[in-house]
Design an enzyme around this catalytic site. Structure first.
Site, PDB file in Angstrom:
ATOM      1  N   GLU A 246       0.901  -1.161   0.000  1.00 34.90           N
ATOM      2  CA  GLU A 246       0.000   0.000   0.000  1.00 34.90           C
ATOM      3  C   GLU A 246       0.927   1.196   0.000  1.00 34.90           C
ATOM      4  O   GLU A 246       1.639   1.433   0.972  1.00 34.90           O
ATOM      5  CB  GLU A 246      -0.901  -0.072   1.230  1.00 34.90           C
ATOM      6  CG  GLU A 246      -2.093   0.850   1.150  1.00 34.90           C
ATOM      7  CD  GLU A 246      -1.813   2.152   1.875  1.00 34.90           C
ATOM      8  OE1 GLU A 246      -1.213   3.049   1.252  1.00 34.90           O
ATOM      9  OE2 GLU A 246      -2.199   2.253   3.049  1.00 34.90           O
ATOM     10  N   CYS A 282      -2.093   8.376   4.297  1.00 39.74           N
ATOM     11  CA  CYS A 282      -2.035   7.951   2.891  1.00 39.74           C
ATOM     12  C   CYS A 282      -3.316   8.343   2.168  1.00 39.74           C
ATOM     13  O   CYS A 282      -3.372   8.320   0.944  1.00 39.74           O
ATOM     14  CB  CYS A 282      -1.771   6.461   2.760  1.00 39.74           C
ATOM     15  SG  CYS A 282      -2.642   5.462   3.938  1.00 39.74           S
TER      16      CYS A 282
END
Lengths: 490, 490
Positions: A246, A282
């Protein structure tokens, strides 16, 4: 060497210590492999109890864990207590999922007499754990994406031992959390190989862990650069393994005409999301798409004003801060950007100032350097002349963890186009609220097309995260004693 | 150049023609991309009707399709009619799955008021089609793994346009099948981009197709060498894409003591499986594990006798035959193998003779060259002294599409160990019958750890194959008009 640093002052605390050696790493992976078969064969109840015991141990040590996390990250007690709440919640949540039995659910096709293709044997589709999972902690969530975070919880729920690499930005907290995990595993009567811990900040340590022959899969949350490099290592092993990276993303947020009516309120909400955790999420919104015209101008003015009023706290480490400063400097140097918020940070202060600039959709699409994530409290406003422009911006961004569409409540052809375009590039599409904050739920998807993640089918938040560590196996004409185990390995 | 060859004589039929140019390939991929959004938004009913119409068209043209397939492959009318049955069955089967609605099923988590982690927004987990899928046909199943085979059926069911690369070993049949597909797509009122066809045997054509920017995923069935090379190309694109390669495998079959009692009967069944389709099955048993001792000796003698009596037909192409001959020659040259069946093929005959040899488990484990698949009617008998030996053989083989355990009906510690070891390396574990022949069913799993496949989570046979082409997207607080589409793109 590893060194605990006080985030708010940049001062070292205590002595430095060496990172794990390559021999340490191979030994940790081998210890995990040695117990992988037995751990895979444990019941859902045993693994559920382990997860609940880990949660309880975190709760019991809350005060000292949060204090140490605050010292090493500077994220503040309210945020860190909330993050620990979430970490405990998701450990217990995976235990609930195990209790519900869905992880071990099978698909059963009874035998049909006769010749193929209609005739068939008895087939039972089960899932088996992959084996030892290497877990790379992230710097920005010292609990929820670190030693006992979502990836560790998902791997343990699946029946995979984990080899955790602690993040060098919170090395003492990593050690304290790992020691807690060792105690809980031991108290549960499980072998130490179920949870192994290594530490280090060098590329060599990461590469050695991904290359350890005993490792069966990798879960990684971190930078695009680091994740892409390690994904390549995983793919080039003699036996390639799945690499679940990720890597963060730009998270476009589109303010559609219907939303511009609530300009002031939404601008304040958005400014808060851009600066949440000093932008170190993120899912931090990095591109704000606003139509050209007076209503759009008003929204942008409100956003600039609200952002100006924000006071981000110190960033996690000097390295992350330096990367942020370089990214902002790159944007400052661009001739196509019109700056909106660009105060210099106070001399000597570790707290960065937010940054905001405006650009036309045409220029944004043309300038590749504007499409790279700047990790921190910085965003670009992209002004569009049409729905075509907005769709083109989404396609230019490509893979993203999230796309947010504000003002798409009405069913119109334009909104249909935007929902389609958003679904094609994102793992999560929001119609209200902000992308920061990712709920832990069965329906969650925290991933997305490359470069948001390296395996767009997997999620690293929510209960579907466990699917990454379970591989389907069809049992053909299995005897009753095998089927009684409901797909669990013998 | 492409050239239709009569498989039984090796003689060319008709004129040769050029393969697709790089411009052709990019145009095909771009045509698929241009319609991908609209095709993704079609209803399950529209896609189901397309699949049924393709099935009906194959049935209508059965006679000429099978005759042409027989000329180009030499597989014989009974096998080819059976394979066409299966191909029609699986097209209709995917239509049934679409009608049942499972492909568009969503996971819905209602909103919960309050602060996180308990409080959460409304989340709906849906799945969206990936986009254009490049499909590489296999040589050994000219219907079921070729132009309108399982991968095409699964991709179309998912809502992904397909760009099929025909296999050069049956080029006229590929063209005839593609022309049929073009007619059916047109008659269904769908744009031509939904089904595109390219052809060629060169590496350049394959690489160009994987590299075409419009391609979103690749489905491949073929050799380890070709699949590994193309997987690397997919991973090194500016935007990497999923590569689903099914690369074949060794398929160990273990004859346990309880099965040795039925030695003669099982040996005949096994010899038939080794020679089925001249051994040109990715599930052909290549390693037969037999305990040392008199009962095992009797089984091996029976197997050698039964194999000697087999008459494999001509292989699919001169190239495949040459590769088989090289593999057998490599085994013949090994000093640790004891030959059991090793007749030379008759001079000038295209039909190969089966090959069988025996080796100790210790030698098999030590000699890497014995662990590579020989595609065709050849197998090794590996003699074991213990369960430890048998487990070690499985671990040495590593990833395999199947492992077969004959004689594991009783629940014993030894059988538990073997079931566990088999589940760790295979996508399908059989307890009776032979691995050749893969039922099309919801519970099927045709894949396995590397090197059996490049993505061990995916299956290329059965209805779970559709999952490879659908990516999860979580919708957060979606308006009613979005949710009414049940997760289908707008």
């Amino acid at each position: 060497m590893l060194q605990s640093i006080e985030a708010r002052t940049g001062q070292p605390v205590g002595a430095a210590w060496p990172e794990s050696t390559l021999a340490d790493i191979d030994a940790a992976a081998a210890a995990a492999e040695a117990v992988a078969g037995d751990f895979a064969a444990t019941s859902a109840a045993v693994r559920g109890a382990l997860l609940r015991a880990l949660a309880a141990a975190l709760e019991a040590d809350r005060e000292k864990l949060v204090a140490l996390a605050d010292r090493e990250t500077g994220l503040g007690l309210p945020r860190l207590n909330g993050e620990l709440d979430r970490t405990i919640f998701q450990l217990n949540g995976f235990a609930d999922v195990l209790a519900a039995g869905t992880i071990h659910a099978v698909v059963d096709d009874a035998a049909i007499a006769g010749t193929p293709p209609v005739g068939r044997p008895h087939l039972t589709r089960t899932r088996v754990p992959l084996g030892p999972v290497a877990m790379f902690s992230a710097s920005n969530f010292p609990f929820a994406f670190s030693v006992l975070g979502g990836d560790s919880a998902a791997a343990l729920a699946a029946g995979c031992p984990v080899v955790v690499k602690g993040h060098p930005a919170h090395p003492e907290l990593s050690r304290m959390t790992a020691a807690l995990a060792h105690r809980v595993v031991d108290a549960a009567g499980l072998p130490a190989g179920v949870f192994q811990f290594v530490e280090g900040g060098s590329i060599e340590v990461g590469v050695a862990l991904v290359n350890a022959p005993a490792i069966a899969a990798v879960a990684f949350t971190g930078s695009f650069k680091g994740g892409t490099a390690l994904a390549k290592v995983a793919a080039e092993r003699p036996r390639p393994i799945p690499f679940y990276g990720e890597l963060g993303s730009i998270n476009p947020l589109l303010v559609l005409p219907a939303a511009l009516e609530k300009s002031a309120e939404l601008a304040t909400t958005l400014a808060g999301s851009i600066c949440l955790g000093a932008g170190q999420f993120c899912t931090s919104p990095g591109v704000i798409v606003v139509p050209a015209g007076a209503d759009g101008d008003a929204f942008v003015q409100n956003l600039a004003k609200a952002l100006q009023a924000q006071q981000p706290h110190a960033m996690l480490s000097a390295g992350i801060r330096a990367t942020f400063d370089r990214g902002v400097a790159r944007w400052r140097a661009s001739s196509v950007l019109k700056p909106l918020v660009q105060d210099a940070s106070a001399a000597g202060s570790l707290a960065p100032r937010p940054y905001l600039a405006e650009v036309t959709a045409a220029d944004f699409i043309q300038h590749h350097e504007l499409q790279e994530e700047v990790f921190g409290s910085a965003a670009l406003v992209v002004r569009t002349l049409s729905i075509d422009d907005a769709v083109a911006v989404l396609q230019t961004v490509g893979g993203s963890l999230t796309v947010t569409l504000w003002g798409a409540e009405a069913d119109t052809p334009e909104h249909r186009r935007l929902v389609r375009a958003a679904s094609q590039v994102a793992g999560r599409v929001l119609f209200s609220g902000v992308p920061t904050g990712v709920a832990v739920a069965a329906a969650q998807q925290h991933g997305g097309p490359y470069p948001a993640s390296t395996q767009p089918f997997g999620t690293s938040v929510g209960y579907a995260a466990v699917d990454r560590f379970l591989r389907p196996v069809a049992l053909q004409d299995a005897p009753a004693w095998v089927l009684e185990r409901k797909g669990q390995p013998c």
